[in-house]
Design a protein around this motif. Structure first.
Motif, short mmCIF file in Angstrom:
data_model
loop_
_atom_site.label_atom_id
_atom_site.label_comp_id
_atom_site.label_asym_id
_atom_site.label_seq_id
_atom_site.Cartn_x
_atom_site.Cartn_y
_atom_site.Cartn_z
N SER A 4 4.60 4.70 14.77
CA SER A 4 5.41 5.80 14.27
C SER A 4 6.89 5.43 14.22
N LEU A 5 7.34 4.64 15.20
CA LEU A 5 8.74 4.24 15.21
C LEU A 5 9.04 3.33 14.02
N LEU A 6 8.07 2.46 13.70
CA LEU A 6 8.22 1.61 12.52
C LEU A 6 8.40 2.47 11.27
N ALA A 7 7.55 3.49 11.15
CA ALA A 7 7.63 4.39 10.00
C ALA A 7 8.95 5.15 10.00
N LEU A 8 9.45 5.45 11.18
CA LEU A 8 10.72 6.18 11.29
C LEU A 8 11.85 5.36 10.67
N THR A 9 11.92 4.07 11.04
CA THR A 9 12.94 3.20 10.45
C THR A 9 12.85 3.24 8.93
N ILE A 10 11.61 3.02 8.45
CA ILE A 10 11.42 2.93 7.00
C ILE A 10 11.86 4.21 6.30
N SER A 11 11.44 5.35 6.83
CA SER A 11 11.73 6.56 6.06
C SER A 11 13.18 6.98 6.19
N ILE A 12 13.82 6.71 7.32
CA ILE A 12 15.25 7.03 7.40
C ILE A 12 16.01 6.19 6.37
N LEU A 24 8.59 15.03 7.80
CA LEU A 24 9.55 16.08 7.54
C LEU A 24 10.68 15.59 6.62
N ILE A 25 11.26 14.43 6.96
CA ILE A 25 12.42 13.99 6.17
C ILE A 25 12.00 13.38 4.85
N SER A 26 10.79 12.82 4.78
CA SER A 26 10.38 12.22 3.51
C SER A 26 9.64 13.22 2.63
N ARG A 27 9.30 14.37 3.22
CA ARG A 27 8.51 15.38 2.50
C ARG A 27 7.25 14.76 1.90
N GLY A 28 6.73 13.75 2.57
CA GLY A 28 5.52 13.10 2.12
C GLY A 28 5.71 12.20 0.91
N ASN A 29 6.99 11.99 0.55
CA ASN A 29 7.31 11.24 -0.66
C ASN A 29 7.53 9.76 -0.32
N PRO A 30 6.86 8.82 -1.00
CA PRO A 30 7.02 7.41 -0.62
C PRO A 30 8.29 6.72 -1.12
N VAL A 34 6.70 -3.85 1.10
CA VAL A 34 6.03 -2.85 0.28
C VAL A 34 6.96 -2.35 -0.83
N GLY A 35 8.26 -2.45 -0.60
CA GLY A 35 9.22 -1.97 -1.59
C GLY A 35 9.23 -0.46 -1.67
N ALA A 36 8.69 0.17 -0.68
CA ALA A 36 8.62 1.63 -0.69
C ALA A 36 8.51 2.11 0.74
N ALA A 37 8.47 3.41 0.91
CA ALA A 37 8.39 3.97 2.27
C ALA A 37 7.25 4.97 2.38
N PRO A 38 6.00 4.49 2.31
CA PRO A 38 4.91 5.45 2.46
C PRO A 38 4.94 6.07 3.86
N PRO A 39 4.86 7.39 3.94
CA PRO A 39 4.98 8.04 5.25
C PRO A 39 3.85 7.67 6.21
#
Lengths: 502, 312
Positions: free
Chosen positions: B72-80, B138-144, B233-238
């Motif tokens: 989850s922390l990895l995903a946090l970096t990506i989505s921020i 929450l911050i990505s609104r599920g948007n990659p 990945v070039g993107a931020a999948p939640p």
């Protein structure tokens, strides 16, 4: 041989030897046990007593010799076989479940069953009957955690004793966690068991108790049996001489007599388990704190060291008030603690001795990265100064004997250059020869001007090494003894609360 | 390290290394493509993220803890990073800096709660696993957020001295972690609190500082893993990083670090992460159903611990 008169021998061992790689652990040993006797096995660590016990309990297999139980030759391959022949033991570390009741602990592993379910009624009734029969002050349904150490120990013994066929009971250091009065309780209990005809093999480092409880004494040294004698025929001096091999004039080295200025002053200290404690320890002095187990000695030391919170009071070092809220500040103020249980509190057993020694002095070897060469040098200096064996500091701490482990803990504080050294039960579980070495080290440190505080429930020890002794009872200081009045009898009286006319 | 534990560690590691070599040999026979420079670099890239997170996990496990929140922390970096850069047009370097700092802080919070809140590590980081994932959603609104700048992707595709950047970063991280553990005061104290916390405390070691530092470093490793992941990945999948905590723990365990703390080495984790990547890649190449992967990895974890316990 024919005849019923001599058939009271429960166990006979003849010519038993056991070889380990590089060591002859037992060399042609003869040994026997009478019905209903308490037989002490004595010897320093590594003398062969535990190897013999392990052969009797089936944990080891002998290389040669014969062993008979009740006249029948036996050859145990597994501990289970020994158990089925009525051999049971209690060892230094109890195997108890504190969250279960007394009855559940006694019957642990073989609960009486009613079909698929535990027969609680029978279990509790049998347990209560056992407790009454052997005079143990507890009830079957008491939680084990609510009982004192001595009572828990008795429960541990009952676990073995309740087996119908018990013939030989092995007790390894049963009193190491007990205070003197608890020891007396345990002895009464042992005598009741003895009266049922069970033979007891008793291993202890406390020689005075051996004299009290044992009928015969067998001394081992370097894998050989030195002698077997009636306990009443042997003085403690004679026993020690036999164990150590050379005549020890004194069990204690001479005390330091040049005492300097006050170093640490504890003023009206209160905390969990003790109330309003004040004392002063001087440079070059060995100050003793004694009392029964639970009197609060350990709590005082830990609190002075910052390891437990203080409710009120203050601590002065060399005349200045110091704030010690955690061991970090204590260490900075050059106070060192050698805790009561070396294995749980004093050492990191899975680290090397070297790393244990530098644990409180990492700043000395960070420059800014760890200088491992310097660290090794420091450790080697201490190893040779304190004669720690085996002499390679890279050995894991868990592989050392108790005495050598204690020296490793001491090295930690010597490297830190501690001014005040607090020893909590410095020689618990340490054999006679190593004890003397620890005492000598304490004296050397005192002569070098260090301030030494020794908390111990072994009265002989505090009388033997301390210049002054404080006696604690139920969390309070009750008396201070020094000079002429520093006598074993005086301490026993004030420890147990008998009023002294003073 | 002490003599006996050195031999022990090496033996355990030796078994993992032996396993790695055997798998590589077998796969080289099974497929011509396997032992080509291209594929080996590919394996290295695949291993890099798991290894980097595994390094943080190694530190935490040696300190006597565990961190379940790493995925989850990895995903946090990506989505921020994605939200700042793609949605709010913040410069990618600044966005990266903020994201890494936030992840580091989340790691520190793990440590603080475990230390001062006296909540077991397992529970604290389980909670953080959920919380951080929630924040991501929450911050990505599920948007990659599909459009990181071209230059940023260099972190996944570029090379430094002919070495692909992810491998370079992972190797650098491994060397730094090994150095930290062996040659710094903090490293020694991490072993000390994991081996016997009470003895460490009574030696005057600042337990709170060491524990919080361990979890913060673990957070840092997740952040670094996250940056590489985003570039790859070039993107931020939640959903990125799901299940990574188990992979990281597996790499550490296969490498011979004991879950009970106080013992363990970086070299083991490197071998563990490589072994896992080689197996994943190999099964792929020889066209085994990809669902077998986790069955194989799962079995290896159990067998590794079983073998190491057998010798005791």
């Amino acid at each position: 041989m024919v005849g019923g008169a001599i058939m009271s021998k429960i166990l006979e061992i003849k010519g038993v030897s056991k070889q380990f790689p590089g060591v002859l652990a037992l060399d042609n040993i003869d040994f026997d046990l009478d019905e209903g006797e308490v037989h002490a096995l004595l010897g320093e660590n590594g003398a062969g007593k535990s190897t013999l016990v392990k052969i009797i309990t089936g944990a080891y297999h002998r290389d040669s010799g014969i062993m008979t139980i009740g006249g029948k030759a036996v050859d145990f391959q597994t501990p289970a076989e020994a158990k089925s022949q009525g051999i049971g033991g209690i060892y230094q570390e109890f195997s108890q479940v504190n969250s279960l009741s007394v009855a559940e602990n006694i019957f642990l592993g073989d609960y009486p069953m009613k079909g698929l379910f535990i027969d609680w009624e029978t279990m509790n009734a049998t347990a209560d009957e056992l407790l009454t029969r052997f005079g143990v002050d507890a009830s079957a349904t008491d939680k084990l955690s609510s009982l004192g150490v001595a009572t828990r120990q008795m429960v541990e013994i009952l676990k073995v004793v309740h087996r119908e066929n018990l013939r030989i009971l092995i007790m390894d250091e049963p009193t190491s966690a007990l205070s003197d009065s608890e020891t007396h309780l345990l002895f009464d209990f042992v005598r009741t068991i003895q009266a049922t005809g069970v033979a007891i093999i008793y291993i202890s480092h406390r020689l005075d108790e051996i004299k009290q409880i044992c009928d015969r004494i067998t001394v081992f040294k370097n894998g050989k049996k030195m002698s077997t004698n009636q306990a009443q025929d042997m003085s403690i001096d004679a026993i020690v001489t036999e164990m150590v091999g050379t005549e020890l004039k004194d069990h204690f080295p001479p005390k330091n007599i040049s005492i300097g200025d006050p170093c640490i002053e504890v003023c009206n200290l209160s905390g969990a388990g003790f109330e309003d404690i004040s004392f002063t320890a001087h440079k070059g002095e060995v100050l003793g704190i004694t009392g029964l187990v639970g009197a609060g000695k350990t709590e005082v030391l830990i609190s002075v060291f910052g390891g437990a919170p203080i409710k009120s009071g203050e601590i002065k070092l060399n005349g200045t008030v110091v704030n010690i809220h955690s061991p970090i500040e204590a260490v900075k103020n050059r106070i060192g603690l050698l805790p009561e249980s070396r294995k749980e509190q004093g050492l990191n057993l899975i680290m090397s001795c070297l790393e244990n020694i530098s644990l409180a002095s990492l700043d000395k070897i960070s420059k800014p990265f760890l200088d491992l060469k310097l660290e090794k040098e420091f450790a080697e200096q201490n190893f040779s100064k304190l004669e720690i064996r085996p002499s390679n500091p890279k050995n894991l701490a868990e592989n050392l004997s108790g005495g050598n482990q204690q020296k490793v803990v001491l090295s930690k504080w010597l490297l830190r250059d501690s001014e005040v050294l607090m020893f909590d039960e410095p020689t618990r579980g340490i054999d006679v020869g190593a004890k003397f070495q620890i005492y000598s080290l304490i004296m050397e440190l005192a002569k070098a001007g260090k301030t030494i505080i020794v908390a111990s429930s072994e009265i002989d020890e505090v009388v033997g090494i301390c210049n002054r002794v404080l006696v604690m009872r139920r969390g309070a200081l009750v008396s201070e003894l020094s000079g002429e009045s520093l006598k074993t009898e005086q301490i026993v009286l004030s420890m147990s609360g008998e009023t002294l006319v003073s | 390290m002490s003599l006996k534990s050195n031999i022990l560690d090496n033996k355990q590691q030796f078994l993992a290394l032996l396993g790695l070599v055997c798998v590589v040999i077998v796969l080289s026979f099974l497929s011509e493509y396997f032992f080509t420079a291209n594929n080996l670099l590919n394996i290295g890239k695949q291993a890099s993220i798991n290894l980097i997170i595994g390094l943080g996990m190694t530190i935490v496990i040696i300190s006597g803890g565990i961190d379940l929140s790493v995925g989850s922390l990895l995903a946090l970096t990506i989505s921020i990073m994605a939200v700042l850069n793609v949605v709010h047009d913040v410069d990618i370097v600044l966005a990266g800096f903020v994201a890494v700092t936030a992840t580091l802080a989340a790691g520190a919070i793990n440590g603080i709660i475990i230390q001062y809140g006296k909540v077991p590590a397992f529970i604290t980081t389980l909670g953080m696993m959920g919380i951080a994932r929630g924040v991501v959603l929450l911050i990505s609104r599920g948007n990659p957020s599909m459009s990181f700048p071209e230059e940023f992707l260099w972190i996944a595709d570029g090379s430094i001295l002919w070495i692909p950047v992810p491998i370079f970063l992972a190797a650098l991280a491994a060397i730094l972690t090994a150095f930290l553990l062996k040659y710094t005061r903090l490293g020694r104290e991490i072993y000390a609190i994991g081996g016997n916390e009470e003895a460490a405390r009574l030696s005057g070691i600042n337990i709170a500082y060491v524990r919080i530092a361990a979890y913060t470093i673990c957070g840092l490793s997740c952040a670094l893993g996250g940056v590489i992941f985003a570039a790859r990945v070039g993107a931020a999948p939640p959903s990125s990083g799901m299940g990574y905590e188990l992979n990281a723990i597996a790499a550490v365990i296969i490498g011979g670090t004991s879950l009970s703390g106080g013992q363990g080495k970086v070299s083991g984790t490197v071998i563990g992460a490589l072994l896992m990547a080689v197996i994943a890649n190999g099964l792929n190449i020889i066209e085994v159903d990809p669902y077998w992967q986790s069955i194989v990895i799962g079995s290896i974890i159990v067998i590794a611990v079983m073998v190491s316990n057998m010798r005791k």
